[in-house]
Every structure is written in C-alpha cells, then in structure tokens.
Scaffold this motif. Structure first.
Motif, short mmCIF file in Angstrom:
data_model
loop_
_atom_site.label_atom_id
_atom_site.label_comp_id
_atom_site.label_asym_id
_atom_site.label_seq_id
_atom_site.Cartn_x
_atom_site.Cartn_y
_atom_site.Cartn_z
N ARG A 151 40.82 31.66 31.79
CA ARG A 151 41.53 32.59 30.93
C ARG A 151 42.13 33.71 31.76
NH1 ARG A 151 41.97 31.88 25.90
NH2 ARG A 151 42.61 33.53 24.49
N GLY A 153 43.56 37.33 33.11
CA GLY A 153 43.00 38.67 33.01
C GLY A 153 43.66 39.50 31.93
N ASP A 154 42.99 40.58 31.55
CA ASP A 154 43.49 41.43 30.47
C ASP A 154 44.84 42.05 30.78
OD1 ASP A 154 41.26 40.88 28.96
OD2 ASP A 154 40.20 42.72 29.53
N GLU A 155 45.17 42.21 32.07
CA GLU A 155 46.45 42.83 32.42
C GLU A 155 47.63 41.98 31.93
OE1 GLU A 155 45.47 40.00 35.72
OE2 GLU A 155 44.37 41.51 34.55
N ARG A 156 47.41 40.67 31.75
CA ARG A 156 48.48 39.79 31.29
C ARG A 156 48.86 40.08 29.84
NH1 ARG A 156 48.82 34.88 33.98
NH2 ARG A 156 50.59 34.51 32.58
N ARG A 157 48.02 40.76 29.11
CA ARG A 157 48.31 41.08 27.71
C ARG A 157 49.00 42.43 27.56
NH1 ARG A 157 43.44 38.83 23.89
NH2 ARG A 157 42.82 37.05 25.16
N GLN A 158 49.27 43.11 28.66
CA GLN A 158 49.88 44.42 28.62
C GLN A 158 51.39 44.29 28.81
OE1 GLN A 158 47.80 46.90 27.78
NE2 GLN A 158 46.26 45.26 27.80
N TYR A 161 53.19 45.04 32.15
CA TYR A 161 52.92 44.15 33.27
C TYR A 161 54.18 43.36 33.66
CZ TYR A 161 50.55 40.37 35.88
OH TYR A 161 50.15 39.47 36.84
N GLN A 221 48.15 29.68 27.01
CA GLN A 221 47.02 30.18 26.22
C GLN A 221 47.59 30.84 24.95
OE1 GLN A 221 43.77 30.01 27.26
NE2 GLN A 221 44.03 29.45 29.41
N VAL A 223 47.10 33.40 21.92
CA VAL A 223 46.32 34.60 21.67
C VAL A 223 46.35 35.00 20.21
CG1 VAL A 223 46.04 37.04 22.29
CG2 VAL A 223 46.74 35.37 24.04
N THR A 257 52.00 44.09 21.11
CA THR A 257 50.92 43.13 20.87
C THR A 257 51.24 41.79 21.51
OG1 THR A 257 50.38 44.19 18.77
CG2 THR A 257 49.55 41.95 19.11
N CYS A 258 50.36 41.32 22.38
CA CYS A 258 50.54 40.04 23.05
C CYS A 258 50.03 38.92 22.16
CB CYS A 258 49.79 40.03 24.38
SG CYS A 258 49.98 38.49 25.30
#
Length: 285
Positions: A151, A153-158, A161, A221, A223, A257-258
């Motif tokens: 999965r 990292g959380d940075e990919r949902r920002q 980024y 992925q 989300v 929102t990702c």
C-alpha cells in the motif's frame, strides 16, 4: 510475475481481439488487456457460493475491487491466435481474496495481472462465507514468487504531492451497477492524465499530434468512490526515468480528497530529461 508455468492455472478463458481493445499503434492496449482480465474473472464459477446466494443464505452485497494490476509483456495484434487468459486465486483472507492472471498468445506469455476483491455490505466489508472460501481454495495456485501489492504511503493521498493535474468529468456511461464510476473507466483516466502530461512536456500545440506513450503497466489502489455527476482531477508526478521508460505516480482527487492511487510505467519516447526532471522535482504546476 513468476507463474511456474501456464499449466498451473485452474481456469482458462479464450479471448478474441476486438477493435476496441487496440491502441493507436494497432496493438492491444493496457486498458484492453485489463478488460480481458475482468472478463476472465466474470467467467469463473463459484458453485457453492452461488448456491448459497441463490437460496437467500447470504446478506445482500456488492463485489468491489480493492486493488488491481495489469502489465503488457509483449505486443498482441488482431492477427494473433490462440489467446487465453489463465486465472487462479493467489490469496484468500478473512474478508478479501486475490485473483491472479496470465495472458498467453500462441503459447507465449504476453501479459499478467492481479485483482483483490471484497464483498461489500451495507456496513462495510463482509467476512467471506465458508462456501466461498471452499470454492476459492479449489482455485488456489501453488506458492508464487510475486509478493502482495504494497500500500502506498500517506503522502500519496496529499494533493500537494503532485505537480501536474488533469481535470476530468465523470460520464454517465462510466457508471456501473454499483452506481459508481467503473474501475476500467478509472484506468482510462490515468491514461488520459499521462497523455495530457506528455503533450505538455513535449509542448504539443493545439491541433498537434499527441505522443503515443501510454503506460504498459498499472498498479492501482482504490481509496474511495468516484461518482456521477462529478468533476475530478488526476495528479501526476514523475517518480523516476531511464533511457527507455518513465515511472509515474498518479492520484484521483475530488478537491483535496484522494479517491485512488496508481503507479504506471510507460515508454519515454520523445520526452526530454529536462522536462522529466522538472516534474520529478515539482517545479512546475
């Protein structure tokens, strides 16, 4: 992926190449191959589970994808014969399971993929019933060398980024029986974002020919749900590149929102090192 040999797969689906499967270069596109994998999964029979559902012994549910991957390993054209998608099950968990696929043309492996599935009820993912686990166990493959998709990292949902964004609108034709934008349609959004990026990086003017550099592999992925009507954006960052290929990181956003993340690898083509380094470091918006 290392599949030990095509004969190890318990299910096999014969495929005919359709015009809609072809990309601009006349070979089967990555999206076209993803459709083949979906078709193969739909052909898999789960008799014990189907009997349970038919008898009303299982709560109402939707089949949802958590993640999927697809990779073209060699070109396939309309003249190729003996095309097959071979399908098995790689992993069975408490609330999800993973299909694994290999695509063969004339006995040669030309593609591969995976899809992790959950049964989703009104309150969220449902535990897999014993009947379904028994069916899936019958389809389970020998131990494979391919590890599970990690999965991001959380940075990919920002949102911040990603240095490049492509706006897209959901279309009613993309909506499936689950009342959200279908996962195949979402994969085309990632293709669209890469095409928009390459056009900008190569500075294609209005009416100019868009470079034909679509990704040959995706690892996706899911989300959140992408719905209709809705206006969205796909963010893109160049993770790395070499002489022949570019690794992209992408994300689907509604505002901040990702709703989805993807890794893609495509041909470098005419993309210069200077333009790629600009998006690699995020100096351009």
């Amino acid at each position: 992926m290392n599949f030990i040999g095509g004969s190890a797969f318990p299910k096999q689906s014969d495929i005919r190449v359709r015009q809609a499967d072809l990309g601009r270069d006349g070979t089967v596109s990555t999206i076209g191959m993803a459709r083949w994998l979906e078709d193969a999964r739909l052909r898999v029979r789960l008799p014990r589970f189907e009997q349970l559902v038919g008898a009303g012994g299982f709560t109402p549910f939707h089949v949802l994808l958590v993640s999927q991957s697809v990779e073209r390993l060699a070109p396939v054209t309309r003249v190729d014969r003996d095309i097959q998608v071979r399908t098995g099950v790689r992993r069975v968990g408490r609330s999800s399971f993973t299909f694994v696929h290999a695509v063969f043309a004339g006995g040669k492996e030309v593609g591969s993929g995976e899809a992790t599935v959950v049964l989703h009820g009104a309150a969220g993912p449902l535990p897999l019933p014993d009947e379904l686990i028994a069916d899936l166990t019958d389809l389970q493959m020998p131990e494979l060398s391919q590890s599970a998709m990690t999965r991001p990292g959380d940075e990919r949902r920002q949102r911040d980024y990603y240095p490049h964004f492509t706006p897209l609108c959901a279309r009613i034709g993309d909506v499936d029986s689950n009342q959200h934008v279908n996962f195949i349609a979402l994969a085309t959004w990632y293709d669209e974002a890469v095409a928009a990026f390459t056009s900008k990086a190569i500075e294609v003017g209005e009416g100019g020919a868009v470079p034909d550099l679509p990704p040959w592999s995706y690892r996706i992925q899911y989300v959140g749900e992408v719905t209709y009507p809705g206006t969205y954006e796909v963010g893109l960052l160049v993770r790395s590149f070499d002489v022949d290929s570019v690794l992209y990181e992408l994300g689907v956003f509604s505002g901040n929102t990702c709703l989805g993340i993807a890794d893609a690898v495509g041909a470098r083509g005419e993309l210069s090192a200077r333009s790629l380094e600009t998006y690699l470091t995020g100096r351009l918006g």
